[in-house]
Design an enzyme around this catalytic site. Structure first.
Site, PDB file in Angstrom:
ATOM      1  CE  LYS A  41      -1.887   1.626   4.029  1.00  0.00           C
ATOM      2  NZ  LYS A  41      -1.661   3.052   4.307  1.00  0.00           N
ATOM      3  CG  ASN A  42       2.116   2.697   3.558  1.00  0.00           C
ATOM      4  OD1 ASN A  42       0.966   3.011   3.231  1.00  0.00           O
ATOM      5  ND2 ASN A  42       2.450   2.445   4.806  1.00  0.00           N
ATOM      6  CB  CYS A 136      -5.030   6.000  10.821  1.00  0.00           C
ATOM      7  SG  CYS A 136      -5.446   4.551   9.840  1.00  0.00           S
ATOM      8  NE  ARG A 141      -1.141  10.494   9.968  1.00  0.00           N
ATOM      9  CZ  ARG A 141      -1.409   9.445   9.183  1.00  0.00           C
ATOM     10  NH1 ARG A 141      -2.585   8.864   9.235  1.00  0.00           N
ATOM     11  NH2 ARG A 141      -0.503   8.984   8.353  1.00  0.00           N
ATOM     12  CG  ASP A 324       2.538   1.587   9.424  1.00  0.00           C
ATOM     13  OD1 ASP A 324       2.159   2.425  10.260  1.00  0.00           O
ATOM     14  OD2 ASP A 324       2.843   1.888   8.252  1.00  0.00           O
ATOM     15  NE  ARG A 415      -7.667   4.293   4.900  1.00  0.00           N
ATOM     16  CZ  ARG A 415      -6.766   4.713   5.775  1.00  0.00           C
ATOM     17  NH1 ARG A 415      -7.068   4.845   7.025  1.00  0.00           N
ATOM     18  NH2 ARG A 415      -5.555   5.045   5.375  1.00  0.00           N
TER      19      ARG A 415
HETATM   20  C1  EPZ Z   1       3.344   7.119   6.452  1.00  0.00           C
HETATM   21  O1  EPZ Z   1       2.536   8.126   7.004  1.00  0.00           O
HETATM   22  C2  EPZ Z   1       2.465   5.901   6.307  1.00  0.00           C
HETATM   23  N1  EPZ Z   1       1.360   6.218   5.436  1.00  0.00           N
HETATM   24  C3  EPZ Z   1       1.972   5.452   7.670  1.00  0.00           C
HETATM   25  O2  EPZ Z   1       1.275   4.234   7.508  1.00  0.00           O
HETATM   26  C4  EPZ Z   1       3.175   5.195   8.588  1.00  0.00           C
HETATM   27  O3  EPZ Z   1       2.716   4.946   9.895  1.00  0.00           O
HETATM   28  C5  EPZ Z   1       4.102   6.404   8.610  1.00  0.00           C
HETATM   29  O4  EPZ Z   1       4.457   6.797   7.267  1.00  0.00           O
HETATM   30  C6  EPZ Z   1       5.398   6.128   9.368  1.00  0.00           C
HETATM   31  O5  EPZ Z   1       6.070   5.033   8.811  1.00  0.00           O
HETATM   32  C7  EPZ Z   1       1.535   6.105   4.110  1.00  0.00           C
HETATM   33  O6  EPZ Z   1       2.599   5.752   3.626  1.00  0.00           O
HETATM   34  C8  EPZ Z   1       0.361   6.401   3.259  1.00  0.00           C
HETATM   35  P1  EPZ Z   1       5.339  10.429   8.502  1.00  0.00           P
HETATM   36  P2  EPZ Z   1       3.035   9.643   7.025  1.00  0.00           P
HETATM   37  O7  EPZ Z   1       5.238  11.717   7.813  1.00  0.00           O
HETATM   38  O8  EPZ Z   1       3.840   9.893   5.812  1.00  0.00           O
HETATM   39  C9  EPZ Z   1       5.898  13.587  12.082  1.00  0.00           C
HETATM   40  C10 EPZ Z   1      -0.472   2.727   7.782  1.00  0.00           C
HETATM   41  O9  EPZ Z   1      -1.027   2.187   8.767  1.00  0.00           O
HETATM   42  N2  EPZ Z   1       5.726  14.609  11.035  1.00  0.00           N
HETATM   43  O10 EPZ Z   1       6.512   9.558   8.249  1.00  0.00           O
HETATM   44  O11 EPZ Z   1       1.886  10.493   7.324  1.00  0.00           O
HETATM   45  C11 EPZ Z   1       4.588  12.874  12.392  1.00  0.00           C
HETATM   46  O12 EPZ Z   1       3.811  13.578  13.322  1.00  0.00           O
HETATM   47  C12 EPZ Z   1      -0.128   4.194   7.807  1.00  0.00           C
HETATM   48  O13 EPZ Z   1      -0.233   2.119   6.728  1.00  0.00           O
HETATM   49  C13 EPZ Z   1       5.917  15.938  11.341  1.00  0.00           C
HETATM   50  O14 EPZ Z   1       6.218  16.301  12.477  1.00  0.00           O
HETATM   51  O15 EPZ Z   1       3.999   9.603   8.285  1.00  0.00           O
HETATM   52  C14 EPZ Z   1       5.083  11.532  12.894  1.00  0.00           C
HETATM   53  O16 EPZ Z   1       5.393  11.646  14.250  1.00  0.00           O
HETATM   54  C15 EPZ Z   1      -0.554   4.868   9.052  1.00  0.00           C
HETATM   55  N3  EPZ Z   1       5.758  16.874  10.329  1.00  0.00           N
HETATM   56  C16 EPZ Z   1       6.379  11.294  12.123  1.00  0.00           C
HETATM   57  O17 EPZ Z   1       6.770  12.577  11.610  1.00  0.00           O
HETATM   58  C17 EPZ Z   1       5.442  16.506   9.074  1.00  0.00           C
HETATM   59  O18 EPZ Z   1       5.331  17.391   8.215  1.00  0.00           O
HETATM   60  C18 EPZ Z   1       6.271  10.324  10.962  1.00  0.00           C
HETATM   61  O19 EPZ Z   1       5.241  10.726  10.066  1.00  0.00           O
HETATM   62  C19 EPZ Z   1       5.246  15.154   8.777  1.00  0.00           C
HETATM   63  C20 EPZ Z   1       5.395  14.208   9.774  1.00  0.00           C
END
Ligand code: EPZ
Length: 434
Positions: A41-42, A136, A141, A324, A415
């Site tokens: 998915k990701n 989610c 976020r 995840d 999803r």
């Molecule tokens: C991706 O989400 C995945 N989603 C998530 O999978 C996964 O949990 C996550 O990466 C971490 O591996 C998809 O790929 C579609 P991040 P994403 O930006 O990109 C902070 C699942 O279950 N952050 O890596 O939204 C944030 O708060 C889903 O398949 C900022 O501070 O995650 C978090 O603590 C859920 N500012 C950390 O970084 C930003 O601008 C990681 O978030 C962006 C993120």
């Protein structure tokens, strides 16, 4: 124009089987057998957004039949791309005549990966626009790191309650050091920088296999990106990208979920098509807990002769333990022997499943970003699914419990998991519609 786009949207026929809102799960005994792993998915979601950067058709294979992929295909069709299904997992997408949306697509509110249409739109048209970004709920976020990258590349943005719009007359390469490791911000920066003028360097970038897969796809289309799989990426902007044929990597989270389901029920499962290199922290943790694991090139076999021992996991960006998989690991700890601990360092509030596990008799308590577990015998209960991976964790717990469980709000699970009910049933789970 809008009519044409709506017509296109209709063409990308929905192929995700209808998912029951309620599921009845009875004790399964040990889960046993083989599970074929679908595409990631990701990885699929950023690659589908990246198709927009091309000026000729792409054929994308190994797409998982899940709701988020359906949404991505619909968003592309809504922008005027021609979307055509070739077989269950393969689509031909022609973005040649795509155009930026005048107003945000209402579908963008339904998934997190809608944000990728900001970077892709900026790269292709100099303009991206999405509505409130869904996904989610793990507390906040933020997307400040995405916006930081757009700004550095010469974009300007407008953020309101209803929409996020980014635009740039011309994108220029830049040096961008992320304040935190973010998958989404890394994807968006890659998408925007691929067609910018000059070189972009991304530091403190995410190095997940799905980022490397996005880069491999873009390079096959003619992009010039080096450093995939490390925390520093060098992107030399190119003027044009041509479409290509590409197959998405297998889903490491799906594979890990079935390994954990087998472990929780003292079963034996082989996940076929999975890449063991992507799951090193999970495999070593399961071995530490007492499971026997055998890895080959594209398959992982797990055998749990008895209840596993509890352990500790700390989540982190790749190559750390994947966030995840932490809810599913917590479900295993609940059914294991002794104490388990989950420290969540990515989504500090990703514990909405804990209260549901407590209804099943689990001894799990959450303090700040850590769940403390004492293994016990779980019993059936009426529980509801708060998010995607929590849903998988609750299914695992229900298979391992004594007595019948009823899960509600299960549509979250569709999803991200292709035919999870069919795959679990095929290895012995007793799951029916409620
Ligand atoms: C991706 O989400 C995945 N989603 C998530 O999978 C996964 O949990 C996550 O990466 C971490 O591996 C998809 O790929 C579609 P991040 P994403 O930006 O990109 C902070 C699942 O279950 N952050 O890596 O939204 C944030 O708060 C889903 O398949 C900022 O501070 O995650 C978090 O603590 C859920 N500012 C950390 O970084 C930003 O601008 C990681 O978030 C962006 C993120």
């Amino acid at each position: 124009m809008r009519y044409t786009n709506e017509k296109n949207r209709g063409r990308c026929a929905c192929r995700v089987e209808l998912f029951m809102e309620k599921l009845i799960v009875r004790p399964s005994g040990p889960l046993y057998g083989r599970v074929g792993i679908s595409g990631s998915k990701n990885a699929a979601l950023p690659i589908l957004a990246a198709v927009l950067l091309c000026e000729s058709p792409c054929i994308i294979g190994n797409l998982p039949a899940i709701r988020d992929v359906e949404l991505a295909l619909s968003i592309l069709a809504g922008m005027g791309a021609q979307v055509e299904r070739i077989d269950r997992a393969t689509y031909r997408i022609d973005p040649t005549h795509a155009a930026p949306p005048g107003a945000p697509d209402p579908l963008s509110g339904r998934m997190r990966a809608s944000a990728y249409y900001l970077g892709a739109g900026l790269g292709r048209f100099g303009r991206g626009c999405v509505g409130r970004i869904g996904g989610c709920d793990f507390g906040g976020r933020p997307i400040d790191q995405h916006l930081k990258a757009f700004l550095a590349l010469g974009g300007s943005m407008e953020v309101s309650e209803e929409a996020i719009t980014v635009q740039a007359a011309a994108l220029r390469g830049a040096m961008i050091e992320f304040d935190t490791v973010s998958v989404g911000a890394t994807v968006n920066a890659i998408l925007a920088a691929t067609r910018a003028e000059g070189e972009t360097v991304l530091k403190n970038a995410a190095s997940e296999p799905h980022i490397a897969d996005l880069v491999a796809f873009l390079n096959r289309c003619g992009a010039d990106i080096r450093g995939a799989g490390t925390s520093t990426l060098h992107i030399r902007g190119v003027k044009h990208l041509r479409g290509c044929s590409y197959a998405v990597i297998p889903d490491m989270i799906e594979a890990g979920t079935y390994l954990l389901a087998a472990a929780a029920t003292q079963g034996a499962v082989t996940v076929c098509g999975a890449d063991p290199h992507h799951l090193v922290p999970l495999i070593s943790k399961l071995r530490e807990m007492g499971a026997e694991i055998d890895c080959e090139e594209r398959r992982i076999s797990l055998f749990a002769a008895k209840r596993l021992r509890g352990a500790s996991v700390i989540t982190g960006p790749y190559p750390g333990f994947p966030t995840d998989l932490q809810p599913q690991m917590a479900a295993l700890f609940c059914a294991a022997e002794g104490r388990g601990l989950v420290e969540e360092r990515v989504w500090r509030q990703r514990f909405r499943y804990a209260i549901e596990l407590q209804k099943m008799g689990a001894a799990i308590t959450v303090r700040e970003n850590t769940a403390y577990v004492r293994g016990t015998c779980l019993h059936g209960a009426e529980i509801s699914v708060p998010d995607l991976r929590a849903g998988a964790a609750l299914l695992i717990a229900a298979c391992a419990a004594e007595g019948e469980s009823t899960l509600s709000d299960t549509s979250y699970i569709e999803r991200g998991y292709e035919d999870i009910i069919g795959k679990l049933r095929a290895i012995g789970a007793d799951i029916s519609a409620g």
